[in-house]
Design a protein around this motif. Sequence first.
Motif, PDB file in Angstrom:
ATOM      1  N   ALA A 294       0.949  -1.121  -0.107  1.00 45.19           N
ATOM      2  CA  ALA A 294       0.037   0.053  -0.010  1.00 45.19           C
ATOM      3  C   ALA A 294       0.943   1.385   0.158  1.00 45.19           C
ATOM      4  O   ALA A 294       0.739   2.392  -0.666  1.00 45.19           O
ATOM      5  CB  ALA A 294      -0.991   0.025   1.284  1.00 45.19           C
ATOM      6  N   ASP A 295       1.733   1.250   0.575  1.00 44.47           N
ATOM      7  CA  ASP A 295       2.929   2.443   0.726  1.00 44.47           C
ATOM      8  C   ASP A 295       3.315   2.577  -0.932  1.00 44.47           C
ATOM      9  O   ASP A 295       3.726   3.850  -0.794  1.00 44.47           O
ATOM     10  CB  ASP A 295       4.128   2.165   1.710  1.00 44.47           C
ATOM     11  N   ASP A 296       3.875   1.561  -1.389  1.00 42.23           N
ATOM     12  CA  ASP A 296       4.436   1.776  -2.780  1.00 42.23           C
ATOM     13  C   ASP A 296       3.135   2.500  -3.564  1.00 42.23           C
ATOM     14  O   ASP A 296       3.588   3.624  -4.346  1.00 42.23           O
ATOM     15  CB  ASP A 296       4.623   0.551  -3.441  1.00 42.23           C
ATOM     16  N   LEU A 297       2.076   2.132  -3.598  1.00 40.80           N
ATOM     17  CA  LEU A 297       1.003   2.949  -4.512  1.00 40.80           C
ATOM     18  C   LEU A 297       0.714   4.238  -3.659  1.00 40.80           C
ATOM     19  O   LEU A 297       0.553   5.149  -4.580  1.00 40.80           O
ATOM     20  CB  LEU A 297      -0.113   1.889  -4.484  1.00 40.80           C
ATOM     21  N   ILE A 298       0.525   4.570  -2.424  1.00 40.61           N
ATOM     22  CA  ILE A 298       0.500   5.776  -2.055  1.00 40.61           C
ATOM     23  C   ILE A 298       1.469   6.793  -2.632  1.00 40.61           C
ATOM     24  O   ILE A 298       1.053   7.872  -2.725  1.00 40.61           O
ATOM     25  CB  ILE A 298       0.402   5.441  -0.457  1.00 40.61           C
ATOM     26  N   ASP A 299       2.824   6.292  -2.312  1.00 44.66           N
ATOM     27  CA  ASP A 299       3.813   7.259  -3.003  1.00 44.66           C
ATOM     28  C   ASP A 299       3.596   7.682  -4.359  1.00 44.66           C
ATOM     29  O   ASP A 299       3.699   8.756  -4.812  1.00 44.66           O
ATOM     30  CB  ASP A 299       5.022   6.341  -2.836  1.00 44.66           C
ATOM     31  N   GLY A 300       3.027   6.438  -5.318  1.00 43.32           N
ATOM     32  CA  GLY A 300       2.851   6.780  -6.705  1.00 43.32           C
ATOM     33  C   GLY A 300       1.557   7.963  -6.892  1.00 43.32           C
ATOM     34  O   GLY A 300       1.786   8.767  -7.337  1.00 43.32           O
ATOM     35  N   TYR A 301       0.557   7.590  -6.191  1.00 41.91           N
ATOM     36  CA  TYR A 301      -0.394   8.725  -5.918  1.00 41.91           C
ATOM     37  C   TYR A 301      -0.049   9.849  -5.658  1.00 41.91           C
ATOM     38  O   TYR A 301      -0.432  11.003  -6.143  1.00 41.91           O
ATOM     39  CB  TYR A 301      -1.730   8.070  -5.034  1.00 41.91           C
ATOM     40  N   ARG A 302       0.625  10.001  -4.445  1.00 42.71           N
ATOM     41  CA  ARG A 302       1.288  11.485  -3.842  1.00 42.71           C
ATOM     42  C   ARG A 302       2.012  12.211  -5.088  1.00 42.71           C
ATOM     43  O   ARG A 302       1.772  13.279  -5.285  1.00 42.71           O
ATOM     44  CB  ARG A 302       1.901  10.968  -2.627  1.00 42.71           C
ATOM     45  N   THR A 303       2.813  11.350  -5.886  1.00 48.23           N
ATOM     46  CA  THR A 303       3.633  12.019  -7.061  1.00 48.23           C
ATOM     47  C   THR A 303       2.746  12.628  -7.949  1.00 48.23           C
ATOM     48  O   THR A 303       2.975  13.666  -8.412  1.00 48.23           O
ATOM     49  CB  THR A 303       4.504  11.006  -7.390  1.00 48.23           C
ATOM     50  N   ILE A 304       1.565  11.893  -8.318  1.00 46.54           N
ATOM     51  CA  ILE A 304       0.941  12.173  -9.323  1.00 46.54           C
ATOM     52  C   ILE A 304       0.047  13.503  -9.011  1.00 46.54           C
ATOM     53  O   ILE A 304      -0.145  14.407  -9.505  1.00 46.54           O
ATOM     54  CB  ILE A 304      -0.236  11.211  -9.680  1.00 46.54           C
TER      55      ILE A 304
END
Length: 402
Positions: A294-304
Amino acid sequence: MRARSALAWPLAAVLLAAVSACQSRTPTPAEAPTPPDGVVTWASSAARMDEAAADRGHRLVVRTSVGGHDLRIRLSNAFGDRPVTFDGVHAGLRKEGAALVRGSNRPLTFDGARSVTVPAGESVFSDPLPGRLPDTTDLVISFDTPDATGPVTGHWLAMQTSYTGARGHTAEEGAAAWTRTMGSWFYLDAVSVRAAPGTGAVAALGDSITDGWQSTTDTNRRWPDYLARRLNRADTDIKGVANAGISSNKVLTDGGGPSALNRLDRDVLSQPGLRTVFLFEGVNDIKAAPGITADDLIDGYRTIAERAHAAGTCVVAATVAPFKGWSEWSPAAEAVRRDVNAYLRDSGEFDAVTDFDRVLRSPYDPERILPAFDGGDHLHPNDKGMQAMADAVDLKSLDCAG
């Protein structure tokens, strides 16, 4: 087709303005072309496809969202490895099949010329075409590729029938020359218009659900299509809709086209008049890549979100829908989905959140899609599910400055 669509473009020949086309450098697929003035009325996200066929005519059918004047198209060779020449480019309104409304098919120019050669990795905007393009109507773009070779830039899952044939027939309004059908769009990746002052657009960044898989072909029942119809009737300045969905797409890694992170600039932030990014991705990362947290995806969402905000747009996020029953579902994947959705709902890092999980899930098993909305594979919604998703979007949330 409604009668007003047939009357919207003048029947008499109109002198095209010799306005220089806005060409953009895209030496890598991630780089965005500079948008012209106006607002996007249709878009599709490009990826690398099979080898090109020379001496071919293309007649592509697309559905507009916002109406306006001075249509411009964007032709892309972003994934090509050699130049592509486009000749005899025309825009018209569809009557039925490959046939056009009489008098509507008109030539497009590029820096005043009737043909244009687009280098590998680049794209080009046409000159503006005088006249009015109706909202929510079928626009047909025809062109020849006389010497095309190498990889094609296109969008394979169109959910719309388009046509091919021998070259030399793009100016014709009849269907006789367009003998073969196809379910993909080639080279064309955006259409824009000049709309009323202050008009903006939303771009839906997503995967095959946004792309419309399991909706009914040739009926424009993808959830962004339903959203476009709602916006057309609503008292809002957001009228344009760009569908930036790609089947099998992921947030973090390339696969079904470049990842959301790698294509954000070209497919989304480059769209004319963009006001809002609607982010609905993540299920492919969760289900296809054990070890993604989940942290991996959250980092991606945050970057977008950070990149979109830096570009001056609103960002609306949507929760990841349930997919129990799909072959790649697992309790571990479900745990990641729950954690990701908790972040999306509660982080406060987005201008708004649309809860597609709540809309689509079954009250009897919240890890599954409601059977009435299930397209049959337990991952993709059917037409009713697509409409329910669009109906769940708070239209006021699409304009955070409103």
